[in-house]
Design a protein around this motif. Structure first.
Motif, short mmCIF file in Angstrom:
data_model
loop_
_atom_site.label_atom_id
_atom_site.label_comp_id
_atom_site.label_asym_id
_atom_site.label_seq_id
_atom_site.Cartn_x
_atom_site.Cartn_y
_atom_site.Cartn_z
N TYR A 52 2.07 -0.56 -5.69
CA TYR A 52 0.86 -1.31 -5.79
C TYR A 52 -0.33 -0.33 -6.17
O TYR A 52 -0.22 1.12 -6.24
N GLU A 56 -5.17 0.32 -2.55
CA GLU A 56 -4.68 -0.42 -1.40
C GLU A 56 -3.48 0.20 -0.95
O GLU A 56 -2.36 -0.22 -1.42
N TYR A 58 -0.38 0.14 1.14
CA TYR A 58 0.80 -0.76 1.76
C TYR A 58 1.66 0.01 2.63
O TYR A 58 2.21 0.79 2.40
N ARG A 60 4.55 0.07 5.61
CA ARG A 60 6.00 -0.70 6.18
C ARG A 60 6.30 -0.17 7.41
O ARG A 60 6.93 0.73 7.44
N GLU A 100 0.65 -8.70 5.15
CA GLU A 100 1.34 -9.50 4.00
C GLU A 100 2.89 -10.27 4.26
O GLU A 100 3.15 -11.27 3.53
N GLN A 128 5.00 -5.75 6.53
CA GLN A 128 4.19 -5.09 5.15
C GLN A 128 2.72 -5.37 5.50
O GLN A 128 2.48 -6.64 5.64
N ARG A 129 2.00 -4.37 5.60
CA ARG A 129 0.50 -4.57 5.87
C ARG A 129 -0.51 -3.73 4.95
O ARG A 129 -0.13 -2.61 4.52
N ARG A 130 -1.67 -3.97 4.77
CA ARG A 130 -2.66 -3.35 4.16
C ARG A 130 -4.03 -3.44 4.81
O ARG A 130 -4.17 -4.62 5.92
#
Length: 130
Positions: A52, A56, A58, A60, A100, A128-130
């Motif tokens: 991505y 941003e 991401y 995991r 996410e 999965q986050r941001r």
């Protein structure tokens, strides 16, 4: 960014009203009491996702939820409730992160009894986050 277990704790206390942080829900350390409790452990995860926009990041991460209960049936029921509550959630903001996707990767699995004859179940997740 907060640790994953802190955000997962927030989801669980919001969705499963019988769980109270510090009373029967813990992060990173399972105390000897109460007999019936849930503990969330951060278990690492994969490196940062570079597919991505680099602005941003991401993350995991993986985590494990451990359910301890005097009753096999009630312990497994709670483990299943936790799995169903978390699995498939996505595009939600909790604390300082946007989750996410939360995905159950294994479990609930009965791993035996502890030294006080309490049942132990574990469930593993990836997020999965941001």
């Amino acid at each position: 960014m907060k640790i994953v277990s802190d955000g997962i704790k927030d989801i669980l206390i919001n969705e499963i009203t019988s769980l109270v942080f510090g009373r029967n829900l813990f992060i990173g350390f399972e105390p000897p009491n109460p007999d019936n409790c849930v503990t969330i452990y951060d278990t690492g995860g994969a490196g940062l996702d570079l597919a991505y926009d680099r602005s941003e990041r991401y993350y995991r991460a993986t985590f494990q939820v451990r359910v301890r209960n005097n009753s096999y049936v009630k312990g497994l029921e709670l483990a299943n409730t936790i799995m169903e509550t978390l699995h498939g959630r996505g595009h939600e903001e909790w604390g300082d992160s946007i989750y996410e996707l939360i995905q159950c990767t294994s479990g609930p699995a009965f791993i035996g009894r502890d030294e006080h004859d309490r049942m132990i179940f574990v469930i593993n997740f990836e997020v999965q986050r941001r």
